[in-house]
Structure formats: C-alpha cells, structure tokens
Write an enzyme that holds these catalytic residues in place. Structure first.
Site, PDB file in Angstrom:
ATOM      1  N   GLU A   1       0.809  -1.234   0.000  1.00 11.91           N
ATOM      2  CA  GLU A   1       0.000   0.000   0.000  1.00 11.91           C
ATOM      3  C   GLU A   1       0.837   1.276   0.000  1.00 11.91           C
ATOM      4  O   GLU A   1       0.585   2.204   0.779  1.00 11.91           O
ATOM      5  CB  GLU A   1      -0.960  -0.035   1.203  1.00 11.91           C
ATOM      6  CG  GLU A   1      -1.840  -1.284   1.212  1.00 11.91           C
ATOM      7  CD  GLU A   1      -2.725  -1.422   2.443  1.00 11.91           C
ATOM      8  OE1 GLU A   1      -3.454  -2.442   2.532  1.00 11.91           O
ATOM      9  OE2 GLU A   1      -2.712  -0.512   3.293  1.00 11.91           O
TER      10      GLU A   1
ATOM     11  N   GLU B   1      -6.380 -10.775  -0.968  1.00 14.05           N
ATOM     12  CA  GLU B   1      -7.131 -10.540   0.282  1.00 14.05           C
ATOM     13  C   GLU B   1      -8.635 -10.412   0.012  1.00 14.05           C
ATOM     14  O   GLU B   1      -9.308  -9.582   0.619  1.00 14.05           O
ATOM     15  CB  GLU B   1      -6.629  -9.236   0.947  1.00 14.05           C
ATOM     16  CG  GLU B   1      -5.136  -9.151   1.193  1.00 14.05           C
ATOM     17  CD  GLU B   1      -4.715  -7.869   1.888  1.00 14.05           C
ATOM     18  OE1 GLU B   1      -3.497  -7.603   1.907  1.00 14.05           O
ATOM     19  OE2 GLU B   1      -5.589  -7.150   2.422  1.00 14.05           O
TER      20      GLU B   1
HETATM   21  O1  G3I Z   1      -3.209  -7.703  18.971  1.00 15.96           O
HETATM   22  C1  G3I Z   1      -3.865  -6.594  19.530  1.00 15.96           C
HETATM   23  C2  G3I Z   1      -4.425  -7.010  20.890  1.00 15.96           C
HETATM   24  O2  G3I Z   1      -3.336  -7.260  21.774  1.00 15.96           O
HETATM   25  C3  G3I Z   1      -5.264  -5.859  21.433  1.00 15.96           C
HETATM   26  O3  G3I Z   1      -5.868  -6.277  22.642  1.00 15.96           O
HETATM   27  C4  G3I Z   1      -6.380  -5.543  20.400  1.00 15.96           C
HETATM   28  C5  G3I Z   1      -7.259  -4.423  20.871  1.00 15.96           C
HETATM   29  O4  G3I Z   1      -6.892  -3.218  20.318  1.00 15.96           O
HETATM   30  O5  G3I Z   1      -5.764  -5.137  19.138  1.00 15.96           O
HETATM   31  C6  G3I Z   1      -5.032  -6.217  18.610  1.00 15.96           C
HETATM   32  O6  G3I Z   1      -4.440  -5.771  17.449  1.00 15.96           O
HETATM   33  C7  G3I Z   1      -5.385  -5.662  16.355  1.00 15.96           C
HETATM   34  C8  G3I Z   1      -4.915  -6.604  15.242  1.00 15.96           C
HETATM   35  O7  G3I Z   1      -5.742  -6.412  14.075  1.00 15.96           O
HETATM   36  C9  G3I Z   1      -5.009  -8.047  15.658  1.00 15.96           C
HETATM   37  O8  G3I Z   1      -6.324  -8.390  15.875  1.00 15.96           O
HETATM   38  C10 G3I Z   1      -5.308  -4.223  15.854  1.00 15.96           C
HETATM   39  O9  G3I Z   1      -5.864  -3.370  16.853  1.00 15.96           O
HETATM   40  C11 G3I Z   1      -6.145  -4.092  14.571  1.00 15.96           C
HETATM   41  O10 G3I Z   1      -5.941  -2.800  13.991  1.00 15.96           O
HETATM   42  C12 G3I Z   1      -5.608  -5.115  13.548  1.00 15.96           C
HETATM   43  O11 G3I Z   1      -6.451  -4.983  12.440  1.00 15.96           O
HETATM   44  C13 G3I Z   1      -5.867  -5.603  11.278  1.00 15.96           C
HETATM   45  C14 G3I Z   1      -5.620  -4.501  10.222  1.00 15.96           C
HETATM   46  O12 G3I Z   1      -5.153  -5.135   9.006  1.00 15.96           O
HETATM   47  C15 G3I Z   1      -4.550  -3.532  10.644  1.00 15.96           C
HETATM   48  O13 G3I Z   1      -3.326  -4.183  10.611  1.00 15.96           O
HETATM   49  C16 G3I Z   1      -6.927  -6.570  10.739  1.00 15.96           C
HETATM   50  O14 G3I Z   1      -7.075  -7.649  11.648  1.00 15.96           O
HETATM   51  C17 G3I Z   1      -6.481  -7.127   9.379  1.00 15.96           C
HETATM   52  O15 G3I Z   1      -7.530  -7.881   8.805  1.00 15.96           O
HETATM   53  C18 G3I Z   1      -6.156  -5.958   8.444  1.00 15.96           C
HETATM   54  O16 G3I Z   1      -5.653  -6.489   7.238  1.00 15.96           O
HETATM   55  C19 G3I Z   1      -5.297  -5.538   6.227  1.00 15.96           C
HETATM   56  C20 G3I Z   1      -4.101  -6.089   5.468  1.00 15.96           C
HETATM   57  O17 G3I Z   1      -3.037  -6.326   6.359  1.00 15.96           O
HETATM   58  C21 G3I Z   1      -3.678  -5.133   4.380  1.00 15.96           C
HETATM   59  N1  G3I Z   1      -4.796  -4.813   3.506  1.00 15.96           N
HETATM   60  C22 G3I Z   1      -6.045  -4.378   4.145  1.00 15.96           C
HETATM   61  C23 G3I Z   1      -6.446  -5.372   5.224  1.00 15.96           C
HETATM   62  C24 G3I Z   1      -7.726  -4.923   5.889  1.00 15.96           C
HETATM   63  O18 G3I Z   1      -7.514  -3.706   6.546  1.00 15.96           O
END
Ligand code: G3I
Length: 429
Positions: A177, A292
């Site tokens: 991205e 994805e």
């Molecule tokens: O691991 C922490 C946990 O310790 C904490 O208690 C919890 C509460 O805030 O957050 C957890 O981290 C979260 C993580 O997912 C794991 O569940 C993050 O807040 C959350 O922002 C993260 O979201 C991920 C997002 O990318 C941001 O990285 C989504 O699961 C994931 O599906 C999404 O995937 C992205 C691809 O990597 C790139 N393309 C778009 C796609 C969708 O946004």
C-alpha cells in the site's frame, strides 16, 4: 475437449490433488463437518490445485489447534476448515512489524513459526505479509526510527524475517500500500513514515534486501482500491503500474503484484481497467495474486439470504474475469469464516450493516457451513481455467487504446517507445 472427457480428466486430477492432502481429518481427531461434503476432492484446495490456481486464505495462527486435543469447538472447526480448504496460507497479522517486533531489539516469531509448522504438516504453501507497510508499526518505532537509522532498520528487519523463512515462502508482500494519491505527490506515493525517513528509494531498498534474504520467494507489490473503473481507482491503478514499470526498468527484483480485492456487494464493479493492468504486468513478466478477497455488504439492505446471494454473485463475476487471465496464479480470501473476519471485528461506518447484523463476506459462515460464496468460488475456479481459446465470455474485451500510455516508463518493457524531444520516434530499447 469434450465436456465429459474434460470432467473425467478433471475429476482424476482433483482426486490426485486430494490425495496430495495428507490423511487429514478422518484419522486425526476432527469431528466430521455437518452439511454438504466440501472436503477432500470437493474442497476449494483440490479444485484450485486441479485448475492450476493456488487457492487459500488469511489465518490467525493463534486460532489453529495444532497440539492435539484441547481444542475449543471453534478452534476445531477453524483448524479443520483451514486444513481442508487452503493450499496456501497468509498470516492476517502475525507477520506484521507490530506483531513481530515487541521491542526494537527483539522478535516474536512464535505465532509465525506455528503457521509455518501447520502449513508444513498440511503441505500448504505460505505467503509472507508484509515486510514494509505504513500501518501496524510497533509503538516504539516513532521514537527509535530516524533518517540516519531507518534504512538499516528496514534492511535488518527484512534480512532477519525473510531470512528466517527463506526457501519456505511462496511469495512476500515486500511493500504494501505505498501508492496513495490523496497525498498529492507527483509520483503518487503515500507520504508514509518510510518515505519521510528514507525517501522514495525505500521501495527499491526493500525489494533488493528481500531478494538477498530469500532468493526463492516471489517478491510482490501489494495494494487495494485498484479494481474498479472509477476515476480514482483508475488513476491509482495507473500509478501502481508506473511504480512497477519503474522498478522493472531499473532492474529491481520484483516478480508479482498483489491485488487485494476487498470488494463491495453494491456500487461499481471491476472491469476492463483491472484486466488491462493484469495484462500490462504480464508484459513485464509479472505474476498476479488475488491476495485478500472478501465482499463487504455494509451498504446492502436485506437479510442473510440477500447478503449471501449478492456476495456469491461478486465472487462469481470477479473470479470469472480475473482467473481467466493466465498470469493470475493465486487466489486468497481474507479469512475463511465469517466467525473471524475483520469486517465483523472492526466496527466502523464502512463495516456496520444497515440492520446491524453480521457481515457474511467469506466462503464459510459463523457456524463453518459453506455459504453460496463457497460454491460460487469453486465453480468459478472450475470454469475459469477450462482450456478455451479465448478469454471467458464475461471478460470485457481488450480496450483498443493502451489506457496506461500516460504511465509509460522509458526502457520499461511493454511501454510504447517514447518520442524523443525532437518528436522523432525513439527506436525500441
Ligand atoms: O493484537 C492486539 C491485541 O493485543 C489488542 O488487545 C487488540 C485491541 O486493540 O488489538 C489487537 O491488534 C489488532 C490486530 O488487528 C489483531 O487483531 C489491531 O488493533 C487491529 O488494527 C488489527 O487490524 C488488522 C488490520 O489489518 C490492521 O493491521 C486486521 O485484523 C487485518 O484484517 C487488516 O488487514 C489488512 C491487510 O493487512 C492489508 N490490507 C487491508 C487489510 C484490511 O484492513
């Protein structure tokens, strides 16, 4: 080739593909799934293998029950479904900087190692996601990374992470991205922390470091919102092609692009623009992965039947179009079950459905039953790669003019030769 012969040959190929799957479930302790038998030769994995399309999904290693026996019903169902349906896995979050780098001097490889061990046990391939991204950077990053150390911070991370799994990774999303037109840069690049600290060359630095760390992995540039024929996505697609052409023209090691395909059940549909991009990168010798895919129904009124029908239709038409392209080599959904999808975890205006009900964006529902999307995906895989002379009927015809001429890069293959300043045509490089 007569349909019957094709079907018989195909069934034997699927049986052969299923035979490749280790004695998964019957022997191992999983309870048989209720409902239609979508396992073994009937799985997306087997159909994908038979069609030459690597088929898989994003996973959460922590949910995989791999140590026999204390699995919750959900972990049991999750593990069975991932093992049966996926020929290739990618970590949804476990291989991002924030997960791998608890501190500037330490790495946490436990979830990622579990993913690789699981994949090895079930003979699945693995995609790496991702080595360089503006999101999910660890909390310590902004206080540690400087213009002086950012380049070594990036290359050391890539050497360590890609080096650890070298030879075991199908493809890496090296840079994720990096194009974002809203930052109004002439090169279309996102004004990310990496760009601010290192400059635009961070992209070449990342690909070069990844090639050194793992010469076997197919190095991929991965992005979203490049599927639709809207003006914004057409412009973004052009900048993505420009970026890729620049890298190829400069001899930077890149072998593929990833089209994330987070699609909507409503609104404009992907079409000729995306097909042209896929064919333009084919001219550069690059593969394409659908990395994805899921279908968001936050603007769709109606109950689960309405959702399921709309979601299945998007998978059917989209995969029918893109999987007909010979350089599209892999297809992954972002998750495998509605029980564990970011579209039900992240509560934002662009995920919340009109009636507040849960999204159903994936091939298995909350109870791990195959949804209409499952069958739409499987039949799209079956039909898309049937050896036909011309691209499948619902593939929009190749537009006459090269929509990407404005994004030509001198010296980049597939780019029309640029007229010299004096207007006389430049001979092909
Ligand atoms: O691991 C922490 C946990 O310790 C904490 O208690 C919890 C509460 O805030 O957050 C957890 O981290 C979260 C993580 O997912 C794991 O569940 C993050 O807040 C959350 O922002 C993260 O979201 C991920 C997002 O990318 C941001 O990285 C989504 O699961 C994931 O599906 C999404 O995937 C992205 C691809 O990597 C790139 N393309 C778009 C796609 C969708 O946004």
């Amino acid at each position: 080739m007569s349909r019957l012969l094709w079907t018989r040959r195909r069934f034997s190929r699927m049986a052969a593909a299923a035979a490749l799957c280790p004695p998964l479930l019957a022997e191992r302790r999983f309870a048989p799934a209720s409902g239609p038998d979508v396992n073994g030769p009937n799985s997306l994995r087997a159909h994908g293998a038979a069609a030459g399309v690597l088929t898989g999904c994003a996973v959460v290693p922590e949910l995989l029950d791999f140590d026999q026996g204390n699995a919750s019903p959900d972990a049991e169902a999750y593990t069975r479904t991932v093992a049966e349906q996926a020929g290739i896995l990618v970590a949804e979050n476990a291989m991002k900087w924030s997960s791998l780098r608890p501190t500037a001097s330490t790495y946490n490889f436990t979830p990622a190692d579990k993913l690789f061990a699981f994949a090895a046990a079930y003979q699945q391939q693995v995609r790496g996601h991702n080595l360089c991204w503006h999101e999910q950077l660890p909390a310590w990053f902004s206080s540690v990374a400087t213009k002086d150390n950012a380049a070594s911070l990036l290359t050391q991370h890539i050497q360590t992470v890609a080096g650890r799994y070298a030879g075991r990774v199908h493809s890496w999303d090296v840079v994720n991205e990096a194009v974002y037109l809203q930052d109004s840069r002439p090169d279309g690049l996102r004004n990310s922390p990496w760009l601010q600290l290192i400059g635009p060359s961070y992209i070449e630095l990342a690909f070069t470091a990844a090639a050194k760390a793992d010469p076997h992995a197919k190095l991929t540039y991965n992005d979203y919102d490049i599927e639709l024929d809207t003006p914004e996505q057409t412009a973004k697609r052009g900048q993505v092609l420009l970026l890729v052409r620049r890298l190829v023209a400069r001899g930077i090691p890149i072998q593929a692009i990833g089209i994330q395909s987070h699609l909507q059940a409503t609104g404009p549909k992907p079409g000729s623009g995306l097909l042209s991009l896929i064919r333009e990168v084919a001219k550069l010798g690059l593969e394409v992965y659908i990395t994805e895919m899921d279908v968001n129904t936050h603007q769709l009124e109606g109950g689960s039947d309405v959702q399921d029908a709309a979601v299945a239709e998007v998978y059917k038409s989209y995969l029918g179009m893109v999987l007909a392209e010979p350089n599209v080599k892999a297809f992954l959904t972002w998750g495998i079950t509605d029980a564990h999808t970011w579209l039900n975890q992240i509560r934002q205006p662009w995920t919340i459905r009109p009636d507040g009900s849960r999204q159903r964006p994936l091939p298995f529902d909350d109870e791990y039953r195959p949804t209409p999307a499952f069958f739409a995906i499987r039949s799209a895989i079956d039909t898309a790669r049937r050896p036909v002379s011309q691209p499948s009927s619902n593939a929009p015809q190749q537009p006459v003019s090269d929509p990407y001429a404005p994004f030509a890069v001198p010296g980049s293959p597939g780019t029309a030769p640029q007229p010299r300043p004096d207007g006389t045509p430049k001979p092909d490089a």
